[in-house]
Design a protein around this motif. Sequence first.
Motif, PDB file in Angstrom:
ATOM      1  N   ARG A 387      36.821 -24.611  67.037  1.00 25.38           N
ATOM      2  CA  ARG A 387      38.295 -24.586  67.179  1.00 25.38           C
ATOM      3  C   ARG A 387      38.610 -23.538  68.236  1.00 25.38           C
ATOM      4  NH1 ARG A 387      37.910 -20.054  66.798  1.00 25.38           N
ATOM      5  NH2 ARG A 387      37.734 -18.664  65.037  1.00 25.38           N
ATOM      6  N   PRO A 388      39.726 -23.727  68.947  1.00 25.80           N
ATOM      7  CA  PRO A 388      39.983 -22.790  70.051  1.00 25.80           C
ATOM      8  C   PRO A 388      40.238 -21.359  69.561  1.00 25.80           C
ATOM      9  CG  PRO A 388      41.540 -24.648  70.079  1.00 25.80           C
ATOM     10  CD  PRO A 388      40.772 -24.749  68.805  1.00 25.80           C
ATOM     11  N   HIS A 389      39.618 -20.402  70.200  1.00 19.63           N
ATOM     12  CA  HIS A 389      39.969 -18.991  69.968  1.00 19.63           C
ATOM     13  C   HIS A 389      41.454 -18.845  70.349  1.00 19.63           C
ATOM     14  CE1 HIS A 389      40.359 -14.714  70.976  1.00 19.63           C
ATOM     15  NE2 HIS A 389      39.290 -14.501  70.215  1.00 19.63           N
ATOM     16  N   PRO A 390      42.222 -18.003  69.645  1.00 17.91           N
ATOM     17  CA  PRO A 390      43.661 -17.910  69.949  1.00 17.91           C
ATOM     18  C   PRO A 390      43.958 -17.611  71.422  1.00 17.91           C
ATOM     19  CG  PRO A 390      43.114 -16.669  67.957  1.00 17.91           C
ATOM     20  CD  PRO A 390      41.823 -17.214  68.479  1.00 17.91           C
ATOM     21  N   ILE A 391      43.128 -16.817  72.070  1.00 19.46           N
ATOM     22  CA  ILE A 391      43.400 -16.521  73.492  1.00 19.46           C
ATOM     23  C   ILE A 391      43.046 -17.720  74.371  1.00 19.46           C
ATOM     24  CG2 ILE A 391      42.634 -15.074  75.444  1.00 19.46           C
ATOM     25  CD1 ILE A 391      42.708 -12.690  73.631  1.00 19.46           C
ATOM     26  N   ALA A 392      42.095 -18.551  73.921  1.00 21.33           N
ATOM     27  CA  ALA A 392      41.709 -19.739  74.700  1.00 21.33           C
ATOM     28  C   ALA A 392      42.670 -20.905  74.460  1.00 21.33           C
ATOM     29  CB  ALA A 392      40.286 -20.164  74.339  1.00 21.33           C
ATOM     30  N   ALA A 393      43.337 -20.904  73.312  1.00 17.47           N
ATOM     31  CA  ALA A 393      44.098 -22.090  72.881  1.00 17.47           C
ATOM     32  C   ALA A 393      45.071 -22.633  73.945  1.00 17.47           C
ATOM     33  CB  ALA A 393      44.826 -21.793  71.577  1.00 17.47           C
ATOM     34  N   PRO A 394      45.835 -21.769  74.638  1.00 13.56           N
ATOM     35  CA  PRO A 394      46.779 -22.331  75.630  1.00 13.56           C
ATOM     36  C   PRO A 394      46.087 -23.029  76.792  1.00 13.56           C
ATOM     37  CG  PRO A 394      47.207 -19.976  75.213  1.00 13.56           C
ATOM     38  CD  PRO A 394      45.921 -20.314  74.541  1.00 13.56           C
ATOM     39  N   PHE A 395      44.797 -22.753  77.001  1.00 14.75           N
ATOM     40  CA  PHE A 395      44.102 -23.268  78.184  1.00 14.75           C
ATOM     41  C   PHE A 395      43.367 -24.585  77.917  1.00 14.75           C
ATOM     42  CE2 PHE A 395      44.484 -18.663  78.815  1.00 14.75           C
ATOM     43  CZ  PHE A 395      45.090 -18.644  80.058  1.00 14.75           C
ATOM     44  N   GLY A 396      43.731 -25.263  76.825  1.00 10.81           N
ATOM     45  CA  GLY A 396      43.053 -26.515  76.485  1.00 10.81           C
ATOM     46  C   GLY A 396      43.289 -27.604  77.524  1.00 10.81           C
ATOM     47  N   LEU A 397      42.354 -28.557  77.558  1.00  8.56           N
ATOM     48  CA  LEU A 397      42.444 -29.693  78.480  1.00  8.56           C
ATOM     49  C   LEU A 397      43.695 -30.529  78.192  1.00  8.56           C
ATOM     50  CD1 LEU A 397      40.994 -31.378  80.651  1.00  8.56           C
ATOM     51  CD2 LEU A 397      39.523 -32.309  78.856  1.00  8.56           C
ATOM     52  N   ASP A 398      44.132 -30.501  76.934  1.00  4.72           N
ATOM     53  CA  ASP A 398      45.286 -31.320  76.542  1.00  4.72           C
ATOM     54  C   ASP A 398      46.589 -30.851  77.195  1.00  4.72           C
ATOM     55  OD1 ASP A 398      45.395 -28.945  75.181  1.00  4.72           O
ATOM     56  OD2 ASP A 398      45.496 -29.830  73.161  1.00  4.72           O
ATOM     57  N   ARG A 399      46.590 -29.652  77.797  1.00  7.59           N
ATOM     58  CA  ARG A 399      47.863 -29.173  78.367  1.00  7.59           C
ATOM     59  C   ARG A 399      48.344 -30.059  79.526  1.00  7.59           C
ATOM     60  NH1 ARG A 399      44.509 -25.277  81.022  1.00  7.59           N
ATOM     61  NH2 ARG A 399      44.941 -25.009  83.245  1.00  7.59           N
ATOM     62  N   PHE A 400      47.392 -30.725  80.200  1.00 10.18           N
ATOM     63  CA  PHE A 400      47.797 -31.568  81.339  1.00 10.18           C
ATOM     64  C   PHE A 400      48.503 -32.833  80.851  1.00 10.18           C
ATOM     65  CE2 PHE A 400      44.430 -28.830  82.804  1.00 10.18           C
ATOM     66  CZ  PHE A 400      44.979 -28.325  83.970  1.00 10.18           C
ATOM     67  N   ALA A 401      48.038 -33.371  79.724  1.00 12.13           N
ATOM     68  CA  ALA A 401      48.706 -34.550  79.148  1.00 12.13           C
ATOM     69  C   ALA A 401      50.053 -34.150  78.554  1.00 12.13           C
ATOM     70  CB  ALA A 401      47.811 -35.177  78.086  1.00 12.13           C
TER      71      ALA A 401
END
Length: 416
Positions: A387-401
């Motif tokens: 699961r995404p680390h809280p600091i990594a979470a905003p940088f997920g691949l899903d942000r582009f969709a």
Amino acid sequence: MKPYSIFSLARNALNYHKDWSRAWRSPEPKPAYDVVIIGAGGHGLATAYYLAKEHKVTNVAVLEKGWLGGGNTGRNTTIIRSNYLQDESMAIYELSRQLYEDLSQDLNYNTMFSPRGLLMLCQTEHELRAMKRTDHANRLAGIDARMIDRAEVKRLVPIINDDMNCRYPILGAYYQPRGGTGRHDAVAWGYARGADSRGVDIIQNCEVFKILRDGGHVTGVETSRGTIRARKVAVVTAGNTSPIMQSAGVQMPIESVCLQALVSEPIKPVIDVVVMANTVHGYMSQSDKGELVIGGGADPYNNYSQRGSLPALEHTVTALVETFPIISRLRMLRMWGGIVDMTGDRSPIIGKTDVQGLYVNCGWGTGGFKAIPGSGFVFADTVANDRPHPIAAPFGLDRFAQGRLIDESVAAAVAH
Ligand code: FAD
Ligand code: PYC
């Protein structure tokens, strides 16, 4: 980990390094691992190190098609700073900068972190206003940086041209006193040694051709040294990310371009801070050997080249010569390029994918050296815990969709 004392250094020097132990092993790949990391750049190696150190996940292989650190990690100009604009970016780059502060002690390896101070020059009214905005954002996030005036710029950088009657006069600068540089190879080598000593297999000359899946799950990789099975696969291959992810059926929003840099002949110390001149697209610092380390903008077209070119050299030096007249008298020694992985919002991609067990860390573009410790730390946590680390979470691949872009096209600075 092995202690390295002054006595062992002396003994090794006197016997011509006959029994000098290697910093990392060169193991044969095993048939299967819990985690396979593709790419032994700084980000892949740091991920392996923190997986082993923080999460006790040691049945890990790092597969590298060339030699470790031979990609962008060994080709960059080593600038470290955290003065980004958006909250999400400040969090990860400042975590990284803080980890750099103690990295040599943590790795027991001298990474030559040099917080010598970093200036981003303001050479137009527009740039001055933009930097003030970043200054306010950074203050709110507790990042130690401030605006300085022309006089202080001149005091910090005596070789700078402070004539107001030039095309781009110095109006001030944004100054991060604990920004600076580190030694790129040493960062890769330190993480490699730390990961290896905890049981991670680093396998060089092992190119991954294909990521293997069984339906929605990852099962391993096909490599130049045979098939290797894995429960989890983490892709950390910078400018080569798109073709590798494509082999797993995942489309990446990445463009690959060459970013070039150059060094001058070595001279006596003339500049003891890092200066970025973003309006003219150039930046400069001085290495411990005395070379001026100089860079500019990325190539304006997509390519997979790792070479320098004379037009880029001429363009970059021409841009900087008004600000630093000293460089007109210098011979340039060598230049090179690296394949940088650019996203549309100039922010990285860190996290899970729709394929179970497949993770990706890329998109650091022109600015990922500074991020190596922080990125490795949060990505290892993401891979270990699925699961995404809280600091990594905003940088997920899903942000582009989702249209949740993190626009760093200004703070990413000179290089695109
Ligand atoms: P890399 O170091 O490129 O590692 C990826 C590895 O994956 C490579 O070793 C590659 O060989 C391997 N690989 C690729 N495909 C495969 C495959 N199929 N199988 C196995 N292995 C594979 N950043 C800063 O913060 N500050 C700077 O001053 C700065 N200056 C720069 C100057 C230049 C000229 C360049 C080119 C970059 C600069 N950067 C800077 C950016 C920085 O270098 C990168 O963002 C960072 O090094 C990326 O690290 P990485 O580990 O993701 O990639
Ligand atoms: O990210 O600070 C940076 C940088 C400087 C030069 C290339 N990248």
